[in-house]
Write an enzyme that holds these catalytic residues in place. Structure first.
Site, mmCIF file in Angstrom:
data_model
loop_
_atom_site.group_PDB
_atom_site.id
_atom_site.type_symbol
_atom_site.label_atom_id
_atom_site.label_comp_id
_atom_site.label_asym_id
_atom_site.label_seq_id
_atom_site.Cartn_x
_atom_site.Cartn_y
_atom_site.Cartn_z
ATOM 1 N N GLY A 83 21.875 42.187 -1.921
ATOM 2 C CA GLY A 83 22.396 42.862 -3.284
ATOM 3 C C GLY A 83 22.797 44.191 -3.124
ATOM 4 N N GLU A 137 17.751 49.867 -3.761
ATOM 5 C CA GLU A 137 17.558 48.403 -4.162
ATOM 6 C C GLU A 137 18.422 48.250 -5.015
ATOM 7 O OE1 GLU A 137 16.381 45.686 -3.834
ATOM 8 O OE2 GLU A 137 14.494 45.916 -3.012
ATOM 9 N N ASP A 138 18.960 46.792 -5.154
ATOM 10 C CA ASP A 138 19.885 46.348 -6.373
ATOM 11 C C ASP A 138 19.005 46.087 -7.694
ATOM 12 O OD1 ASP A 138 18.242 44.291 -5.360
ATOM 13 O OD2 ASP A 138 19.911 42.935 -4.920
ATOM 14 N N ASP A 197 12.653 42.989 -9.964
ATOM 15 C CA ASP A 197 12.112 42.333 -10.895
ATOM 16 C C ASP A 197 10.527 42.300 -10.958
ATOM 17 O OD1 ASP A 197 11.443 40.077 -12.616
ATOM 18 O OD2 ASP A 197 12.667 38.777 -11.574
ATOM 19 N N LYS A 209 14.056 45.403 -14.166
ATOM 20 C CA LYS A 209 13.622 44.726 -15.103
ATOM 21 C C LYS A 209 11.990 45.152 -15.662
ATOM 22 C CE LYS A 209 15.867 40.680 -13.918
ATOM 23 N NZ LYS A 209 15.829 39.104 -13.569
ATOM 24 N N VAL A 229 20.618 38.257 -14.144
ATOM 25 C CA VAL A 229 21.949 38.860 -14.250
ATOM 26 C C VAL A 229 22.713 38.728 -12.872
ATOM 27 C CG1 VAL A 229 21.489 40.711 -15.864
ATOM 28 C CG2 VAL A 229 20.951 41.231 -13.601
ATOM 29 N N ASP A 272 23.531 38.112 -7.039
ATOM 30 C CA ASP A 272 24.449 36.939 -6.983
ATOM 31 C C ASP A 272 23.570 35.735 -7.794
ATOM 32 O OD1 ASP A 272 21.624 36.812 -5.461
ATOM 33 O OD2 ASP A 272 22.312 34.523 -4.778
ATOM 34 N N ARG A 320 28.553 38.089 -6.430
ATOM 35 C CA ARG A 320 28.216 39.529 -6.203
ATOM 36 C C ARG A 320 29.547 40.217 -6.144
ATOM 37 N NH1 ARG A 320 23.601 39.176 -3.184
ATOM 38 N NH2 ARG A 320 23.211 37.236 -2.123
HETATM 39 P P1 IMP Z 1 11.010 40.948 -7.027
HETATM 40 O O1 IMP Z 1 10.379 40.865 -5.810
HETATM 41 O O2 IMP Z 1 10.660 39.975 -8.128
HETATM 42 O O3 IMP Z 1 11.223 42.428 -7.552
HETATM 43 O O4 IMP Z 1 12.662 40.445 -6.651
HETATM 44 C C1 IMP Z 1 13.575 41.381 -6.246
HETATM 45 C C2 IMP Z 1 14.595 40.667 -5.775
HETATM 46 O O5 IMP Z 1 15.052 39.178 -6.432
HETATM 47 C C3 IMP Z 1 16.057 41.421 -5.960
HETATM 48 O O6 IMP Z 1 16.248 42.181 -4.861
HETATM 49 C C4 IMP Z 1 17.233 40.271 -6.089
HETATM 50 O O7 IMP Z 1 17.386 39.911 -4.746
HETATM 51 C C5 IMP Z 1 16.374 39.300 -6.898
HETATM 52 N N1 IMP Z 1 16.547 39.066 -8.190
HETATM 53 C C6 IMP Z 1 15.655 39.244 -9.220
HETATM 54 N N2 IMP Z 1 16.223 39.176 -10.269
HETATM 55 C C7 IMP Z 1 17.483 39.241 -10.086
HETATM 56 C C8 IMP Z 1 18.781 38.890 -11.117
HETATM 57 O O8 IMP Z 1 18.487 38.893 -12.195
HETATM 58 N N3 IMP Z 1 19.821 38.661 -10.516
HETATM 59 C C9 IMP Z 1 19.954 38.427 -9.305
HETATM 60 N N4 IMP Z 1 18.925 38.708 -8.194
HETATM 61 C C10 IMP Z 1 17.952 39.114 -8.843
HETATM 62 MG MG MG Z 2 17.045 43.452 -3.700
#
Ligand code: IMP
Ligand code: MG
Length: 181
Positions: A49, A104-105, A108, A136, A158, A164, A170
């Site tokens: 991402g 980072e993209d 979450d 988020k 999103v 994605d 993407r």
């Molecule tokens: P985390 O470990 O929960 O912070 O997740 C992070 C990863 O989940 C990001 O780097 C994304 O690859 C994916 N991700 C989380 N939320 C979204 C979203 O809304 N759209 C697309 N990918 C997401």
């Molecule tokens: Mg990521």
């Protein structure tokens, strides 16, 4: 009609436009250029991402910088983070003693980036910073420090600008919320 309009589905709602993304990216790049005036940082993009944000960001950075990429698995094709993180592509660069910034993209739960920061810290960088395009805020379970955040968004799924939906979308230039169908 923009060529990309045909891959935008009816249940996608525009959240952040191309213009807003560009404006914020320039602001962050300006700050990054100031912070690293006396060093050459390595910016580490988190695949898949993070590649678009990193590519745009470095083109507005006005100092010398290097890049590298790493890839971990967190979600698979699911929409929730498991917390079980696997390294799919390790770093190529030696970051010991270097000024490092992770790009980072989206953050979450924060579990993925928490794992990444701990792993990189163990390599002994001189400094370690974090920039994320999206955050988020409502679902931050972890205690992660952010140096730059592009946009804080609600807890909705999103797509676009690197993000994605089952590996697709993407290439959309803006960010869209995926509404339930
Ligand atoms: P985390 O470990 O929960 O912070 O997740 C992070 C990863 O989940 C990001 O780097 C994304 O690859 C994916 N991700 C989380 N939320 C979204 C979203 O809304 N759209 C697309 N990918 C997401
Ligand atoms: Mg990521």
């Amino acid at each position: 009609m923009h060529d990309q309009d045909k891959i935008i589905k009816a249940n996608y709602r525009l959240l952040i436009s191309e213009q807003e993304i560009k404006k914020r990216t320039v602001e962050i790049a300006t700050e990054v250029s100031k912070i690293y005036q006396t060093s050459i940082p390595i910016l580490i993009g988190v695949l898949n991402g993070g590649f678009i944000f990193l590519a745009d960001l470095i083109r507005y950075i006005t100092i010398d910088c290097e890049i590298d990429f790493l890839r971990i698995s967190s979600y698979g094709n699911e929409k929730k983070s498991s917390g079980h993180v696997k390294i799919l592509k390790p770093l190529s660069a030696d970051i010991k003693g270097r000024q490092v910034m992770v790009v980072e993209d989206i953050v979450d739960s924060g579990l993925s980036v928490q794992f990444i920061m701990k792993m990189l810290q163990a390599f002994g960088p001189a400094s370690l910073r974090l920039t994320t395009f999206l955050r988020k805020k409502s679902c931050m379970q972890t205690d992660v420090h952010f140096d730059f955040v592009g946009f804080d968004i609600d807890d909705k799924y999103v797509v676009g600008y690197g993000l994605d939906e089952e590996q697709k979308k993407r290439n959309l230039r803006a960010v869209y919320v995926v509404e339930p169908v």
